[in-house]
Motif scaffolding. Sequence first.
Motif, PDB file in Angstrom:
ATOM      1  N   ILE A 183      -4.146  12.663   3.591  1.00 54.40           N
ATOM      2  CA  ILE A 183      -3.783  11.813   5.153  1.00 54.40           C
ATOM      3  C   ILE A 183      -2.224  11.340   5.272  1.00 54.40           C
ATOM      4  N   GLN A 184      -2.402  12.132   6.801  1.00 51.78           N
ATOM      5  CA  GLN A 184      -0.509  12.142   7.193  1.00 51.78           C
ATOM      6  C   GLN A 184       0.244  10.857   7.199  1.00 51.78           C
ATOM      7  N   GLU A 185      -1.365   9.767   7.252  1.00 54.95           N
ATOM      8  CA  GLU A 185      -0.257   8.112   7.620  1.00 54.95           C
ATOM      9  C   GLU A 185      -1.721   7.103   7.062  1.00 54.95           C
ATOM     10  N   GLY A 186      -1.085   5.791   6.516  1.00 53.45           N
ATOM     11  CA  GLY A 186      -2.002   5.499   5.967  1.00 53.45           C
ATOM     12  C   GLY A 186      -2.191   4.806   4.512  1.00 53.45           C
ATOM     13  N   VAL A 187      -1.100   4.574   3.740  1.00 54.29           N
ATOM     14  CA  VAL A 187      -0.918   4.382   2.867  1.00 54.29           C
ATOM     15  C   VAL A 187      -0.388   3.525   2.736  1.00 54.29           C
ATOM     16  N   ILE A 188      -0.853   1.797   2.615  1.00 56.42           N
ATOM     17  CA  ILE A 188       0.508   0.788   2.287  1.00 56.42           C
ATOM     18  C   ILE A 188       0.196  -0.337   1.647  1.00 56.42           C
ATOM     19  N   VAL A 189       1.210  -0.904   1.583  1.00 56.44           N
ATOM     20  CA  VAL A 189       0.851  -2.297   0.714  1.00 56.44           C
ATOM     21  C   VAL A 189       0.440  -3.468   1.386  1.00 56.44           C
ATOM     22  N   ALA A 190      -0.732  -3.947   1.094  1.00 54.59           N
ATOM     23  CA  ALA A 190      -1.380  -4.633   2.187  1.00 54.59           C
ATOM     24  C   ALA A 190      -0.964  -6.249   2.374  1.00 54.59           C
ATOM     25  N   GLU A 191      -0.480  -6.716   3.298  1.00 54.16           N
ATOM     26  CA  GLU A 191       0.133  -8.195   3.772  1.00 54.16           C
ATOM     27  C   GLU A 191      -1.036  -9.358   3.237  1.00 54.16           C
ATOM     28  N   ASN A 217      -2.253  -1.544  10.923  1.00 53.45           N
ATOM     29  CA  ASN A 217      -0.847  -0.830  11.057  1.00 53.45           C
ATOM     30  C   ASN A 217      -0.304   0.520  10.514  1.00 53.45           C
ATOM     31  N   LEU A 218      -0.455   1.129  10.924  1.00 56.35           N
ATOM     32  CA  LEU A 218      -0.440   2.695   9.602  1.00 56.35           C
ATOM     33  C   LEU A 218       0.699   3.514  11.185  1.00 56.35           C
ATOM     34  N   ASP A 219       1.415   3.272  11.749  1.00 57.94           N
ATOM     35  CA  ASP A 219       2.333   4.088  12.343  1.00 57.94           C
ATOM     36  C   ASP A 219       3.484   3.880  11.002  1.00 57.94           C
ATOM     37  N   GLY A 220       4.187   4.984  10.926  1.00 56.40           N
ATOM     38  CA  GLY A 220       4.728   5.289   9.892  1.00 56.40           C
ATOM     39  C   GLY A 220       5.090   4.942   9.072  1.00 56.40           C
ATOM     40  N   THR A 221       3.526   4.802   7.894  1.00 51.50           N
ATOM     41  CA  THR A 221       3.521   5.010   6.778  1.00 51.50           C
ATOM     42  C   THR A 221       3.501   6.224   5.691  1.00 51.50           C
ATOM     43  N   GLU A 236      -1.392  10.020 -10.411  1.00 46.21           N
ATOM     44  CA  GLU A 236      -2.377  10.123  -9.474  1.00 46.21           C
ATOM     45  C   GLU A 236      -3.831   8.470 -10.033  1.00 46.21           C
ATOM     46  N   PHE A 237      -4.119   8.311  -9.256  1.00 46.47           N
ATOM     47  CA  PHE A 237      -6.092   7.086  -9.864  1.00 46.47           C
ATOM     48  C   PHE A 237      -7.019   7.654  -9.865  1.00 46.47           C
ATOM     49  N   PRO A 238      -7.778   8.462 -11.021  1.00 45.12           N
ATOM     50  CA  PRO A 238      -8.615   9.046 -10.669  1.00 45.12           C
ATOM     51  C   PRO A 238      -9.938   8.848 -10.018  1.00 45.12           C
ATOM     52  N   ALA A 239      -9.931   6.847  -9.863  1.00 45.70           N
ATOM     53  CA  ALA A 239     -11.341   6.655  -9.175  1.00 45.70           C
ATOM     54  C   ALA A 239     -10.790   5.426  -8.032  1.00 45.70           C
ATOM     55  N   VAL A 240     -10.845   5.510  -7.445  1.00 40.63           N
ATOM     56  CA  VAL A 240      -9.872   4.527  -6.419  1.00 40.63           C
ATOM     57  C   VAL A 240     -11.470   4.315  -5.227  1.00 40.63           C
ATOM     58  N   ARG A 241     -11.319   2.819  -5.466  1.00 37.08           N
ATOM     59  CA  ARG A 241     -13.602   2.918  -4.930  1.00 37.08           C
ATOM     60  C   ARG A 241     -12.909   2.850  -3.441  1.00 37.08           C
ATOM     61  N   VAL A 242     -14.053   3.233  -2.762  1.00 41.14           N
ATOM     62  CA  VAL A 242     -14.114   3.107  -1.614  1.00 41.14           C
ATOM     63  C   VAL A 242     -15.123   1.875  -0.970  1.00 41.14           C
ATOM     64  N   LEU A 243     -14.422   1.215   0.401  1.00 49.76           N
ATOM     65  CA  LEU A 243     -14.926   0.324   0.418  1.00 49.76           C
ATOM     66  C   LEU A 243     -15.641   1.366   1.569  1.00 49.76           C
ATOM     67  N   GLY A 244     -16.516  -0.399   2.233  1.00 47.23           N
ATOM     68  CA  GLY A 244     -16.855   0.245   3.002  1.00 47.23           C
ATOM     69  C   GLY A 244     -17.468  -1.271   4.247  1.00 47.23           C
ATOM     70  N   PRO A 245     -18.314  -0.842   5.669  1.00 38.03           N
ATOM     71  CA  PRO A 245     -18.623   0.606   6.206  1.00 38.03           C
ATOM     72  C   PRO A 245     -17.225   0.792   6.884  1.00 38.03           C
ATOM     73  N   LEU A 246     -17.336   2.228   7.410  1.00 38.90           N
ATOM     74  CA  LEU A 246     -16.616   2.975   7.914  1.00 38.90           C
ATOM     75  C   LEU A 246     -15.647   2.746   8.788  1.00 38.90           C
ATOM     76  N   ARG A 247     -14.495   3.095   9.249  1.00 47.15           N
ATOM     77  CA  ARG A 247     -13.387   2.802   9.976  1.00 47.15           C
ATOM     78  C   ARG A 247     -13.375   3.024  10.606  1.00 47.15           C
ATOM     79  N   LYS A 248     -12.459   2.994  11.893  1.00 42.53           N
ATOM     80  CA  LYS A 248     -11.220   4.223  12.331  1.00 42.53           C
ATOM     81  C   LYS A 248     -10.826   4.649  12.367  1.00 42.53           C
ATOM     82  N   PHE A 249      -9.948   4.634  10.781  1.00 42.94           N
ATOM     83  CA  PHE A 249      -8.935   4.694  10.549  1.00 42.94           C
ATOM     84  C   PHE A 249      -9.292   5.092   8.909  1.00 42.94           C
ATOM     85  N   THR A 250      -8.356   6.025   8.379  1.00 44.05           N
ATOM     86  CA  THR A 250      -8.423   6.268   6.467  1.00 44.05           C
ATOM     87  C   THR A 250      -6.980   5.636   6.664  1.00 44.05           C
ATOM     88  N   GLN A 251      -7.465   4.463   5.785  1.00 45.10           N
ATOM     89  CA  GLN A 251      -6.131   3.913   5.049  1.00 45.10           C
ATOM     90  C   GLN A 251      -6.304   3.596   3.703  1.00 45.10           C
TER      91      GLN A 251
END
Length: 187
Positions: free
Chosen positions: A109-117, A91-95, A54-69
């Motif tokens: 969250i059911q999807e949304g974890v990526i390594v950003a291109e 592009n979160l389908d199948g993540t 686990e990572f104890p403190a992952v920074r949140v970036l704003g503003p809010l989005r239509k999806f969690t990623q």
Amino acid sequence: MIPIGVSNRHIHLKREDLDKLFGEGYQLTTAKKLSQPGEFAANETVRVVGSKGEFPAVRVLGPLRKFTQLEISNTDSFSLGVKAPLRASGNLDGTPGIKLVGPKGALEIQEGVIVAERHIHMTPGDAANYNVQDGDYVSVKSAGERSLIFNQVLIRVKDSYALDMHIDTDEANAAGLRTGDHIEIIK
């Protein structure tokens, strides 16, 4: 020359998930403005829990989005025990999903974890200047002792963007790059 922005692991939240993690109607607070107009690193962080770590403190970036990623590096992927695919933002389908813990609650969250291109943000004027279009891929070259050529760099064009290439910490470390360094597109 195009400036580099090195992205550490971070998370973008949608309203519903922010409410679950921080409380109904919670508003993010700005710690630091980012290179893209209107975007900011928030003071708020969440705990991210994977099957291996686990990572104890992952920074949140704003503003809010239509999806969690959640955007992590390949190294982070191994540490958490999650097989995060390389994807363009949104592009979160199948993540894969992951567990998030905030001060007021937790959720999976059911999807949304990526390594950003890796990608370059630019305005339409910048795109015309570099003779590229939104969705194109280019190669870029870094300078210095550990100079590298990065292939498959996605071009993202929007009126509100500022010229900036985003890479993750693994890529930055491999090339000896830091935020504020510069790269050039190879013609």
